[in-house]
Write a protein that holds these residues in place. Structure first.
Motif, PDB file in Angstrom:
ATOM      1  N   LYS A 223     -31.719 -23.766 -28.100  1.00 50.82           N
ATOM      2  CA  LYS A 223     -32.892 -23.476 -27.274  1.00 50.82           C
ATOM      3  C   LYS A 223     -32.498 -22.566 -26.118  1.00 50.82           C
ATOM      4  CE  LYS A 223     -32.289 -27.714 -24.558  1.00 50.82           C
ATOM      5  NZ  LYS A 223     -32.923 -28.959 -24.080  1.00 50.82           N
ATOM      6  N   THR A 224     -33.519 -22.007 -25.459  1.00 52.90           N
ATOM      7  CA  THR A 224     -33.355 -21.234 -24.231  1.00 52.90           C
ATOM      8  C   THR A 224     -34.158 -21.904 -23.133  1.00 52.90           C
ATOM      9  OG1 THR A 224     -33.067 -19.149 -25.420  1.00 52.90           O
ATOM     10  CG2 THR A 224     -33.690 -18.996 -23.104  1.00 52.90           C
ATOM     11  N   ILE A 225     -33.529 -22.097 -21.981  1.00 53.26           N
ATOM     12  CA  ILE A 225     -34.244 -22.632 -20.829  1.00 53.26           C
ATOM     13  C   ILE A 225     -34.125 -21.652 -19.671  1.00 53.26           C
ATOM     14  CG2 ILE A 225     -33.947 -25.048 -21.499  1.00 53.26           C
ATOM     15  CD1 ILE A 225     -31.718 -25.262 -19.443  1.00 53.26           C
ATOM     16  N   TYR A 226     -35.086 -21.700 -18.755  1.00 54.31           N
ATOM     17  CA  TYR A 226     -35.126 -20.778 -17.622  1.00 54.31           C
ATOM     18  C   TYR A 226     -35.006 -21.592 -16.339  1.00 54.31           C
ATOM     19  CZ  TYR A 226     -36.889 -17.740 -21.271  1.00 54.31           C
ATOM     20  OH  TYR A 226     -37.019 -17.019 -22.433  1.00 54.31           O
ATOM     21  N   LEU A 227     -34.078 -21.165 -15.474  1.00 54.85           N
ATOM     22  CA  LEU A 227     -33.764 -21.924 -14.270  1.00 54.85           C
ATOM     23  C   LEU A 227     -33.832 -21.015 -13.043  1.00 54.85           C
ATOM     24  CD1 LEU A 227     -30.612 -23.729 -15.728  1.00 54.85           C
ATOM     25  CD2 LEU A 227     -32.862 -24.766 -15.418  1.00 54.85           C
ATOM     26  N   LYS A 228     -34.059 -21.632 -11.892  1.00 52.48           N
ATOM     27  CA  LYS A 228     -34.104 -20.884 -10.632  1.00 52.48           C
ATOM     28  C   LYS A 228     -33.408 -21.699  -9.552  1.00 52.48           C
ATOM     29  CE  LYS A 228     -37.345 -18.972  -7.202  1.00 52.48           C
ATOM     30  NZ  LYS A 228     -36.973 -19.834  -6.073  1.00 52.48           N
ATOM     31  N   SER A 229     -32.661 -20.995  -8.702  1.00 52.18           N
ATOM     32  CA  SER A 229     -32.077 -21.601  -7.516  1.00 52.18           C
ATOM     33  C   SER A 229     -32.171 -20.579  -6.392  1.00 52.18           C
ATOM     34  CB  SER A 229     -30.618 -22.012  -7.761  1.00 52.18           C
ATOM     35  OG  SER A 229     -30.135 -22.777  -6.677  1.00 52.18           O
ATOM     36  N   ASP A 230     -31.871 -20.994  -5.185  1.00 51.29           N
ATOM     37  CA  ASP A 230     -31.922 -20.089  -4.034  1.00 51.29           C
ATOM     38  C   ASP A 230     -30.568 -20.087  -3.336  1.00 51.29           C
ATOM     39  OD1 ASP A 230     -34.817 -19.216  -3.816  1.00 51.29           O
ATOM     40  OD2 ASP A 230     -35.032 -21.385  -3.957  1.00 51.29           O
ATOM     41  N   LEU A 231     -30.124 -18.910  -2.974  1.00 53.34           N
ATOM     42  CA  LEU A 231     -28.802 -18.737  -2.405  1.00 53.34           C
ATOM     43  C   LEU A 231     -28.897 -18.026  -1.064  1.00 53.34           C
ATOM     44  CD1 LEU A 231     -25.774 -19.142  -2.995  1.00 53.34           C
ATOM     45  CD2 LEU A 231     -25.768 -16.909  -4.054  1.00 53.34           C
ATOM     46  N   LYS A 232     -28.237 -18.552  -0.049  1.00 49.68           N
ATOM     47  CA  LYS A 232     -28.234 -17.929   1.272  1.00 49.68           C
ATOM     48  C   LYS A 232     -27.038 -16.981   1.384  1.00 49.68           C
ATOM     49  CE  LYS A 232     -30.554 -21.738   3.624  1.00 49.68           C
ATOM     50  NZ  LYS A 232     -30.481 -22.754   4.703  1.00 49.68           N
ATOM     51  N   PRO A 233     -27.291 -15.692   1.619  1.00 47.88           N
ATOM     52  CA  PRO A 233     -26.181 -14.733   1.724  1.00 47.88           C
ATOM     53  C   PRO A 233     -25.455 -14.840   3.052  1.00 47.88           C
ATOM     54  CG  PRO A 233     -28.261 -13.622   2.090  1.00 47.88           C
ATOM     55  CD  PRO A 233     -28.602 -15.032   1.726  1.00 47.88           C
ATOM     56  N   GLU A 234     -24.192 -14.483   3.032  1.00 44.78           N
ATOM     57  CA  GLU A 234     -23.399 -14.447   4.261  1.00 44.78           C
ATOM     58  C   GLU A 234     -23.767 -13.232   5.106  1.00 44.78           C
ATOM     59  OE1 GLU A 234     -21.158 -16.839   5.135  1.00 44.78           O
ATOM     60  OE2 GLU A 234     -21.838 -17.905   3.340  1.00 44.78           O
ATOM     61  N   GLU A 235     -24.048 -12.112   4.450  1.00 44.46           N
ATOM     62  CA  GLU A 235     -24.427 -10.877   5.150  1.00 44.46           C
ATOM     63  C   GLU A 235     -25.666 -10.296   4.470  1.00 44.46           C
ATOM     64  OE1 GLU A 235     -21.042  -8.169   6.247  1.00 44.46           O
ATOM     65  OE2 GLU A 235     -19.998  -9.463   4.813  1.00 44.46           O
ATOM     66  N   TYR A 236     -26.522  -9.647   5.259  1.00 44.45           N
ATOM     67  CA  TYR A 236     -27.704  -9.046   4.672  1.00 44.45           C
ATOM     68  C   TYR A 236     -28.306  -8.016   5.617  1.00 44.45           C
ATOM     69  CZ  TYR A 236     -30.055 -12.334   7.801  1.00 44.45           C
ATOM     70  OH  TYR A 236     -30.460 -13.031   8.912  1.00 44.45           O
ATOM     71  N   ARG A 237     -29.061  -7.106   5.036  1.00 48.70           N
ATOM     72  CA  ARG A 237     -29.958  -6.185   5.752  1.00 48.70           C
ATOM     73  C   ARG A 237     -31.241  -6.126   4.935  1.00 48.70           C
ATOM     74  NH1 ARG A 237     -24.967  -3.814   6.645  1.00 48.70           N
ATOM     75  NH2 ARG A 237     -25.055  -2.568   4.734  1.00 48.70           N
ATOM     76  N   ILE A 238     -32.384  -6.429   5.579  1.00 48.07           N
ATOM     77  CA  ILE A 238     -33.622  -6.535   4.831  1.00 48.07           C
ATOM     78  C   ILE A 238     -34.803  -5.954   5.611  1.00 48.07           C
ATOM     79  CG2 ILE A 238     -32.865  -8.653   3.682  1.00 48.07           C
ATOM     80  CD1 ILE A 238     -34.920 -10.133   5.523  1.00 48.07           C
ATOM     81  N   LEU A 239     -35.880  -5.673   4.882  1.00 52.05           N
ATOM     82  CA  LEU A 239     -37.177  -5.358   5.457  1.00 52.05           C
ATOM     83  C   LEU A 239     -38.166  -6.413   4.975  1.00 52.05           C
ATOM     84  CD1 LEU A 239     -37.369  -1.499   4.870  1.00 52.05           C
ATOM     85  CD2 LEU A 239     -37.022  -2.651   7.061  1.00 52.05           C
ATOM     86  N   LYS A 240     -38.919  -6.978   5.918  1.00 48.04           N
ATOM     87  CA  LYS A 240     -39.954  -7.961   5.567  1.00 48.04           C
ATOM     88  C   LYS A 240     -41.323  -7.348   5.830  1.00 48.04           C
ATOM     89  CE  LYS A 240     -41.802 -12.536   6.679  1.00 48.04           C
ATOM     90  NZ  LYS A 240     -43.170 -12.064   6.874  1.00 48.04           N
ATOM     91  N   SER A 241     -42.173  -7.379   4.828  1.00 47.00           N
ATOM     92  CA  SER A 241     -43.528  -6.852   4.976  1.00 47.00           C
ATOM     93  C   SER A 241     -44.433  -7.926   5.561  1.00 47.00           C
ATOM     94  CB  SER A 241     -44.072  -6.393   3.624  1.00 47.00           C
ATOM     95  OG  SER A 241     -45.451  -6.081   3.730  1.00 47.00           O
ATOM     96  N   HIS A 242     -45.234  -7.548   6.576  1.00 47.55           N
ATOM     97  CA  HIS A 242     -46.180  -8.487   7.171  1.00 47.55           C
ATOM     98  C   HIS A 242     -47.583  -8.304   6.606  1.00 47.55           C
ATOM     99  CE1 HIS A 242     -43.539 -10.112  10.391  1.00 47.55           C
ATOM    100  NE2 HIS A 242     -42.883  -8.993  10.112  1.00 47.55           N
ATOM    101  N   THR A 243     -47.722  -7.353   5.682  1.00 45.19           N
ATOM    102  CA  THR A 243     -49.001  -7.169   5.005  1.00 45.19           C
ATOM    103  C   THR A 243     -48.969  -7.747   3.593  1.00 45.19           C
ATOM    104  OG1 THR A 243     -48.245  -4.923   4.471  1.00 45.19           O
ATOM    105  CG2 THR A 243     -49.762  -5.166   6.315  1.00 45.19           C
ATOM    106  N   SER A 244     -47.788  -7.835   2.983  1.00 44.50           N
ATOM    107  CA  SER A 244     -47.682  -8.395   1.631  1.00 44.50           C
ATOM    108  C   SER A 244     -46.738  -9.591   1.552  1.00 44.50           C
ATOM    109  CB  SER A 244     -47.192  -7.323   0.653  1.00 44.50           C
ATOM    110  OG  SER A 244     -45.830  -6.998   0.912  1.00 44.50           O
TER     111      SER A 244
END
Length: 303
Positions: A223-244
């Motif tokens: 079988k195939t299963i689909y999984l999700k987890s969340d990982l906190k990066p040590e370093e990052y540069r991001i843009l966050k949209s406040h409209t979307s």
């Protein structure tokens, strides 16, 4: 460095990391046709579409409070003056509700820029790790010569193996040998591989080293299963949209990725449609294969 300049440089760095075939200029001066004067632009982005140059202007506010509707209106006048095709307003503390509603009507993007190197610009960032795991049932036997000149087939569990003079456990032996030349037969969901062996030996028979003739290995798709987890990066540069509410990362660095992958309790199961809805720019995609023979053996691949 003047107030706000460092924030502008962060934004420039992010857009350079995201940019492709673009011309980016920090602290640009663009001619305004209505005011008949040059307008100072924190960041200009130019790119060509069908030999037509398009202009995007970015204005940055390193403010401790959210930008209001007045700021959006003033920025709209600059966009119109320099005839830009797009305007992006960035404020590190976000925007008021009315400012966001107004910007949506004007089609102005409202963003905030964040990085791990400055507490004032930090963000509680977690990156989704999406895992498509295929599970197989596996078996394997080895063929050994016996005293009467015939060959015997022995279950390979619990053996120690030699390839040349190097000794392997079962997992290591499979990794080294299964990539070799062999005969492959596929029948439905089952695949059988017969690999002739040279210069290989095993201590399976009466704890004596015996030459091995061949390895028979088969696996059946379960079988195939689909999984999700969340990982906190040590370093990052991001843009966050406040409209979307979309978060786009130009750089992320994980020092401890593999420990999370091994901690099964941090995964949650998702359906195939949710797995397919993630884009490559917003997550880490992982393909894994789990083969269960006398225990579990995992292969993991990342994008």
């Amino acid at each position: 460095m003047k107030k706000g300049k460092e924030y502008e440089l962060l934004i420039e760095q992010i857009y350079r990391e995201l940019g492709d075939s673009t011309i980016i200029k920090q602290d640009d001066h663009v001619w305004g046709e209505e005011t008949n004067s040059f307008r100072q632009i924190d960041l200009s982005i130019r790119y060509n579409v069908s030999d037509i140059e398009l202009l995007v202007i970015v204005q940055a506010k390193d403010w401790k409070h959210p930008a209001d509707i007045k700021v959006v209106g003033e920025f709209k006048s600059v966009i119109d003056d320099v005839k830009a095709q797009k305007g992006i307003l960035i404020c590190r503390s976000g925007f008021t509700k009315k400012a966001i509603e107004y910007a949506k009507k004007l089609r102005i993007d409202l963003l905030s820029a964040h990085t791990s190197i400055n507490d004032d610009w930090s963000y509680k960032l977690s990156i989704p790790v999406i895992n498509k795991k295929q599970i197989f049932a596996t078996t394997s036997d080895i063929v050994l010569p016996c005293a009467g000149g015939e060959n015997i087939t022995v279950n390979s569990k619990g053996a120690v193996y030699k390839i040349g003079e190097k000794i392997y456990d079962y997992g290591g032996f499979l990794s080294e040998s299964i990539g070799g030349t062999g005969n492959l037969v596929k029948s439905g969901k089952e695949i059988k591989i017969r690999i002739p062996l040279q210069n290989c030996s095993s201590n399976l028979f009466n704890n004596e080293w015996r030459d091995m003739v061949e390895l028979n290995f088969s696996y059946t798709y379960l079988k195939t299963i689909y999984l999700k987890s969340d990982l906190k990066p040590e370093e990052y540069r991001i843009l966050k949209s406040h409209t979307s509410e979309k978060v786009t990362h130009s750089f992320v660095n994980f020092d401890k990725l593999m420990p999370l992958i091994k901690e099964k309790e941090k995964w949650r199961r998702i359906d195939k449609s949710e797995y397919e809805n993630f884009s490559n720019k917003t997550h880490i995609r992982m393909n894994s294969i789990e083969m269960d023979y006398f225990g579990t053996f995992n292969f993991e691949f990342f994008k």
